[in-house]
Motif scaffolding. Structure first.
Motif, PDB file in Angstrom:
ATOM      1  N   LEU A 144      -4.000   3.342   5.176  1.00 28.47           N
ATOM      2  CA  LEU A 144      -3.104   3.361   4.117  1.00 28.47           C
ATOM      3  C   LEU A 144      -2.694   5.004   3.348  1.00 28.47           C
ATOM      4  CD1 LEU A 144      -1.338  -0.088   5.467  1.00 28.47           C
ATOM      5  CD2 LEU A 144      -1.547   1.905   6.735  1.00 28.47           C
ATOM      6  N   THR A 145      -4.438   4.655   3.191  1.00 33.10           N
ATOM      7  CA  THR A 145      -4.585   5.420   2.204  1.00 33.10           C
ATOM      8  C   THR A 145      -4.762   7.248   1.788  1.00 33.10           C
ATOM      9  OG1 THR A 145      -6.584   4.438   0.882  1.00 33.10           O
ATOM     10  CG2 THR A 145      -4.712   3.779  -0.147  1.00 33.10           C
ATOM     11  N   GLU A 146      -5.237   6.788   3.499  1.00 35.25           N
ATOM     12  CA  GLU A 146      -6.571   8.226   3.275  1.00 35.25           C
ATOM     13  C   GLU A 146      -4.888   9.015   3.273  1.00 35.25           C
ATOM     14  OE1 GLU A 146      -7.395   9.262   7.624  1.00 35.25           O
ATOM     15  OE2 GLU A 146      -9.399   7.932   6.910  1.00 35.25           O
ATOM     16  N   GLY A 147      -6.148  10.449   2.491  1.00 34.05           N
ATOM     17  CA  GLY A 147      -5.197  11.634   2.478  1.00 34.05           C
ATOM     18  C   GLY A 147      -4.064  11.922   1.366  1.00 34.05           C
ATOM     19  N   PRO A 186      -6.491  12.700  -8.647  1.00 34.82           N
ATOM     20  CA  PRO A 186      -7.059  11.063  -7.756  1.00 34.82           C
ATOM     21  C   PRO A 186      -8.214  10.407  -8.647  1.00 34.82           C
ATOM     22  CG  PRO A 186      -8.317  13.605  -7.045  1.00 34.82           C
ATOM     23  CD  PRO A 186      -7.263  13.863  -8.297  1.00 34.82           C
ATOM     24  N   VAL A 187      -7.832   9.141  -7.790  1.00 36.61           N
ATOM     25  CA  VAL A 187      -8.638   7.967  -8.332  1.00 36.61           C
ATOM     26  C   VAL A 187      -8.935   7.492  -7.749  1.00 36.61           C
ATOM     27  CG1 VAL A 187      -7.002   7.719 -10.452  1.00 36.61           C
ATOM     28  CG2 VAL A 187      -6.434   6.143  -7.975  1.00 36.61           C
ATOM     29  N   LYS A 235      -8.571   6.874  -3.654  1.00 38.60           N
ATOM     30  CA  LYS A 235      -8.801   6.803  -2.324  1.00 38.60           C
ATOM     31  C   LYS A 235      -9.969   5.537  -2.032  1.00 38.60           C
ATOM     32  CE  LYS A 235      -9.201  11.658  -1.883  1.00 38.60           C
ATOM     33  NZ  LYS A 235      -7.672  11.747  -0.833  1.00 38.60           N
ATOM     34  N   VAL A 236     -10.346   4.877  -1.244  1.00 39.85           N
ATOM     35  CA  VAL A 236     -10.289   3.262  -1.510  1.00 39.85           C
ATOM     36  C   VAL A 236     -11.685   2.912  -0.489  1.00 39.85           C
ATOM     37  CG1 VAL A 236      -9.519   1.053  -0.433  1.00 39.85           C
ATOM     38  CG2 VAL A 236      -8.442   2.751  -2.170  1.00 39.85           C
ATOM     39  N   CYS A 272       0.998  -1.007   0.243  1.00 42.04           N
ATOM     40  CA  CYS A 272       0.211  -0.282   0.210  1.00 42.04           C
ATOM     41  C   CYS A 272       0.704   1.362   0.136  1.00 42.04           C
ATOM     42  CB  CYS A 272      -0.591  -0.182   1.327  1.00 42.04           C
ATOM     43  SG  CYS A 272      -1.773   0.967   1.257  1.00 42.04           S
ATOM     44  N   LEU A 273       1.856   1.650   0.955  1.00 40.72           N
ATOM     45  CA  LEU A 273       2.800   2.776   1.239  1.00 40.72           C
ATOM     46  C   LEU A 273       3.204   2.532  -1.043  1.00 40.72           C
ATOM     47  CD1 LEU A 273       3.913   2.622   4.460  1.00 40.72           C
ATOM     48  CD2 LEU A 273       1.952   3.730   3.645  1.00 40.72           C
TER      49      LEU A 273
END
Length: 143
Positions: A104-107, A82-83, A111-112, A70-71
């Motif tokens: 982990l994708t917040e910010g 953005p996606v 956008k999950v 994720c990172l």
């Protein structure tokens, strides 16, 4: 780009659909990330993602790997448009890992969201529900 049978890319509406079957493990996730990054490099245009995990029956992942992957994606996609990435999950283990991706994708530009209802995922992505309905394994769309 030749796509594996479980991945469709609808260039006209900028949507990648991933429908894994059976086992989800590190090798499978690495392969999918490779496809996504290949399309990103080739097109330079953003596209949304839909992952339908309803046909997966086994998960061999761990938190360390999921956090690393994720990172990696977060850094690789930094500074881009953005996606949205919608994950349809009903298995408790997959829901757990998918919720970790949300955190982990917040910010970031990715956008999950996790869904248990296909119709809600279609609404969030802004695509027709019919497009997200599971197809036979041989179906593959590249245009």
């Amino acid at each position: 780009m030749k796509l594996p049978p479980e991945i469709e890319f609808h260039q006209d509406i900028r949507l990648l659909i991933y429908r894994p079957r059976g086992l989800i493990n590190e090798a499978e996730i690495n392969r999918v990330i490779g496809v996504i990054e290949g399309i990103e490099a080739a097109s330079q245009q953003p596209f949304n993602r839909f992952s339908d995990t309803s046909e997966t029956h086994e998960v061999e992942l761990n938190f360390h790997y999921v956090i690393q992957a994720c990172l990696h994606r977060r850094l690789a996609y930094k500074g881009r448009a953005p996606v949205k990435s919608a994950i349809l999950a009903t298995d408790s283990t997959l829901i757990h890992y998918a919720r970790l991706l949300v955190l982990l994708t917040e910010g970031s530009s990715i956008k999950v969201r996790v869904f248990q209802d296909r119709n809600e995922a279609a609404k969030w992505l802004g695509v027709p529900l019919e497009l997200l309905v599971a197809k036979p394994p041989a179906a593959n769309h590249s245009g």
